[in-house]
Every structure is written in C-alpha cells, then in structure tokens.
Motif scaffolding. Sequence first.
Motif, mmCIF file in Angstrom:
data_model
loop_
_atom_site.group_PDB
_atom_site.id
_atom_site.type_symbol
_atom_site.label_atom_id
_atom_site.label_comp_id
_atom_site.label_asym_id
_atom_site.label_seq_id
_atom_site.Cartn_x
_atom_site.Cartn_y
_atom_site.Cartn_z
ATOM 1 N N ALA A 12 0.826 -1.201 0.000
ATOM 2 C CA ALA A 12 0.000 0.000 0.000
ATOM 3 C C ALA A 12 0.862 1.255 0.000
ATOM 4 O O ALA A 12 1.893 1.308 0.680
ATOM 5 N N LEU A 13 0.421 2.245 -0.737
ATOM 6 C CA LEU A 13 1.015 3.581 -0.695
ATOM 7 C C LEU A 13 -0.053 4.509 -0.121
ATOM 8 O O LEU A 13 -1.157 4.596 -0.656
ATOM 9 N N VAL A 14 0.288 5.191 0.959
ATOM 10 C CA VAL A 14 -0.653 6.067 1.654
ATOM 11 C C VAL A 14 -0.038 7.456 1.737
ATOM 12 O O VAL A 14 1.111 7.611 2.154
ATOM 13 N N THR A 15 -0.802 8.492 1.374
ATOM 14 C CA THR A 15 -0.287 9.858 1.438
ATOM 15 C C THR A 15 -0.900 10.616 2.623
ATOM 16 O O THR A 15 -1.973 10.283 3.103
ATOM 17 N N GLY A 16 -0.167 11.621 3.076
ATOM 18 C CA GLY A 16 -0.651 12.439 4.182
ATOM 19 C C GLY A 16 -0.692 11.666 5.481
ATOM 20 O O GLY A 16 -1.731 11.555 6.137
ATOM 21 N N THR A 17 0.472 11.174 5.903
ATOM 22 C CA THR A 17 0.523 10.200 7.003
ATOM 23 C C THR A 17 1.059 10.768 8.309
ATOM 24 O O THR A 17 1.253 10.013 9.263
ATOM 25 N N ALA A 18 1.277 12.069 8.389
ATOM 26 C CA ALA A 18 1.876 12.633 9.595
ATOM 27 C C ALA A 18 0.942 12.578 10.795
ATOM 28 O O ALA A 18 1.401 12.562 11.942
ATOM 29 N N SER A 19 -0.363 12.551 10.542
ATOM 30 C CA SER A 19 -1.324 12.565 11.636
ATOM 31 C C SER A 19 -2.685 12.142 11.098
ATOM 32 O O SER A 19 -2.845 11.850 9.909
ATOM 33 N N GLY A 20 -3.669 12.103 11.993
ATOM 34 C CA GLY A 20 -5.055 11.938 11.589
ATOM 35 C C GLY A 20 -5.355 10.667 10.820
ATOM 36 O O GLY A 20 -4.895 9.577 11.165
ATOM 37 N N ILE A 21 -6.130 10.816 9.755
ATOM 38 C CA ILE A 21 -6.603 9.662 8.991
ATOM 39 C C ILE A 21 -5.435 8.883 8.401
ATOM 40 O O ILE A 21 -5.391 7.648 8.478
ATOM 41 N N ASP A 40 4.676 11.720 2.951
ATOM 42 C CA ASP A 40 4.257 12.983 3.539
ATOM 43 C C ASP A 40 5.313 14.044 3.260
ATOM 44 O O ASP A 40 6.499 13.727 3.103
ATOM 45 N N PHE A 41 4.878 15.290 3.220
ATOM 46 C CA PHE A 41 5.781 16.416 3.049
ATOM 47 C C PHE A 41 6.603 16.662 4.313
ATOM 48 O O PHE A 41 7.753 17.078 4.255
ATOM 49 N N ASN A 42 5.995 16.392 5.454
ATOM 50 C CA ASN A 42 6.601 16.656 6.753
ATOM 51 C C ASN A 42 7.555 15.524 7.125
ATOM 52 O O ASN A 42 7.140 14.374 7.313
ATOM 53 N N GLU A 43 8.843 15.850 7.259
ATOM 54 C CA GLU A 43 9.840 14.831 7.586
ATOM 55 C C GLU A 43 9.575 14.185 8.944
ATOM 56 O O GLU A 43 9.970 13.036 9.179
ATOM 57 N N GLN A 44 8.876 14.896 9.835
ATOM 58 C CA GLN A 44 8.570 14.339 11.148
ATOM 59 C C GLN A 44 7.620 13.143 11.052
ATOM 60 O O GLN A 44 7.506 12.355 11.989
ATOM 61 N N GLN A 58 9.588 11.055 1.810
ATOM 62 C CA GLN A 58 9.249 12.468 1.932
ATOM 63 C C GLN A 58 9.040 13.052 0.541
ATOM 64 O O GLN A 58 9.881 12.887 -0.346
ATOM 65 N N ALA A 59 7.917 13.735 0.350
ATOM 66 C CA ALA A 59 7.628 14.284 -0.969
ATOM 67 C C ALA A 59 6.657 15.447 -0.863
ATOM 68 O O ALA A 59 5.725 15.423 -0.051
ATOM 69 N N ASP A 60 6.870 16.432 -1.701
ATOM 70 C CA ASP A 60 5.922 17.520 -1.895
ATOM 71 C C ASP A 60 5.051 17.126 -3.088
ATOM 72 O O ASP A 60 5.458 17.241 -4.242
ATOM 73 N N LEU A 61 3.847 16.670 -2.809
ATOM 74 C CA LEU A 61 3.003 16.101 -3.850
ATOM 75 C C LEU A 61 2.362 17.148 -4.754
ATOM 76 O O LEU A 61 1.643 16.793 -5.690
ATOM 77 N N ALA A 66 7.399 14.412 -8.018
ATOM 78 C CA ALA A 66 7.418 13.790 -6.693
ATOM 79 C C ALA A 66 6.350 12.713 -6.586
ATOM 80 O O ALA A 66 6.551 11.681 -5.920
ATOM 81 N N CYS A 67 5.205 12.914 -7.219
ATOM 82 C CA CYS A 67 4.161 11.885 -7.236
ATOM 83 C C CYS A 67 4.674 10.624 -7.923
ATOM 84 O O CYS A 67 4.512 9.506 -7.407
ATOM 85 N N LYS A 68 5.272 10.812 -9.072
ATOM 86 C CA LYS A 68 5.828 9.662 -9.794
ATOM 87 C C LYS A 68 6.944 9.006 -8.982
ATOM 88 O O LYS A 68 7.068 7.768 -8.954
ATOM 89 N N GLY A 69 7.736 9.828 -8.287
ATOM 90 C CA GLY A 69 8.825 9.293 -7.483
ATOM 91 C C GLY A 69 8.338 8.454 -6.329
ATOM 92 O O GLY A 69 8.962 7.452 -5.959
ATOM 93 N N ALA A 70 7.204 8.842 -5.731
ATOM 94 C CA ALA A 70 6.659 8.069 -4.618
ATOM 95 C C ALA A 70 6.252 6.681 -5.071
ATOM 96 O O ALA A 70 6.535 5.673 -4.395
#
Length: 257
Positions: A12-21, A40-44, A58-61, A66-70
């Motif tokens: 699975a590839l999941v985006t926006g993983t720093a918090s929440g959903i 996620d964009f946030n390295e944390q 880490q990627a700025d989508l 960067a999308c292709k790189g992910a």
Amino acid sequence: MTNTTTSVPRVALVTGTASGIGEAVVRQFRELGHQVLAVDFNEQAKDKADAAGAAFYQADLTDGEACKGAVAEAIQRFGRVDILVNNAGIQHVSPIEDFPEAKWRQIIDLMLTAPFLLTQAAWPSMRRNGWGRIVNIASVHAQVASPGKSAYISAKHGLIGLTKTAALEGGPQGITANAICPAYVKTPLVENQIADQARLHNMDEQDVVEQIMLKNAAVKRLIDPEEVSALVAYLASDAAGAVSGSSWNIDLGWTAQ
C-alpha cells in the motif's frame, strides 16, 4: 464473525501520514500485514511510519515528479503497488473575493492533481497483477458546500469525478476505485480550521464547533480517525471486490437531511 477486511498481504502507498486519517490508515494496514510506504511532506512523519513498521518517503506532492517518485519508490522497495490511498490535504478558509490564487493552486495541485498523477503512476502495476484498490479520502464537502472553502470543496468534488472515472476504466482490469466522505474528523487539519472559522464568522471557537461544524450532524461529535481507517481497510480488501465507483459517507448523518 468473519473479518471482512482479511486479505493476502498487499503493498500500500498512503499519502498524508503525519497525523489523523493517514496515520491511522498506516497503522491499520500494518496490523493487517500489508507492506506500506507512508508519504508525507513533513519529515517528522517518518517517526510515525517507523513506529508503525512502515517505510517512509518524503515528498511535496504538489510536484508532479514527486508523485511519480513516490510510486517508483514503492515499486523499488516492494516490487509493486496494490493499494493507493490518496489522503494528503490542506485547508484554507477565506471568502472567494479574498482567496489567494497561490493557495487555490496549491490546494488543487495537492488534493486533485496529485491523486490523478499517483493513480496514473500506480495503474500499470495494478493492471499487470490484475488487482488494485484505489481509495480516495474525499469529504462531506465533496457532497455539499460551505462558505469560505472554495478551493477545498472544488478539489473534493473533482475527486469524486476522478474516482468514478477510475472505477469505470479499472473494472475490466481488476482495479476498483472508491471515495470516502467524512464529516469533521478529530485531526490537526480540523483543529486548525476552528480558529479560521471563528475569524471568518466572528464567533467564539466553541460556537464554531457547535453551530457550524456539528450544526447539520445528527450525531453530535467529531469522528475518530480509526473509524475512517476501518472503512479504508474494507474497501482495500478482497471482500470489497464488487464495490467500485462509490462514495461512502461517514458524515454523522449530515447529508441525511
């Protein structure tokens, strides 16, 4: 009772993983035995991925490359991509008259163009294997509108159209696509909106929650991220093979009116 989310281990590839959903989805997938690339964009966010036993990228989508790189990173690490969860998002609250063009473009790039590019990049891997699951995290605002959120609402409405198109094209190839439309979830994104909404409407923050966020809800509470991740797990499972092109509301009864 049979566990309807059970399936063979997937990638699975999941985006926006720093918090929440996104964070909850990564944990859910790892508990099911899936390999996960958390993006996620946030390295944390790497700390959250490490804690769950997931890989991190880490990627700025808002950058198409960067999308292709992910996707390339997931394939390099795990050999394929079976599941794509497009969750990354931001919010900006401002009347149309004052809405900054740069913020509009950033939101559309991140929340509509990036899901398209990620889907496009992951598609060949899913097609080759004859199995794929695309789950787009939309919003109740993909169904209805509210003042001050023109870019967010436009992106989420567009995401429903992308979901339906992907479902039609993917069906013959074993690829399903569905969207989930939550109302307000207990995430930092929602918490940050409270102050913005208070300024926009000249209200106290507690009044924002009660009179705006939960005004149209039959169930008067915010949603837990784990409630959303449980539905993601179902839609990404073998059991959901007949489900495609649908928008699943987790909206506290908002759209029942």
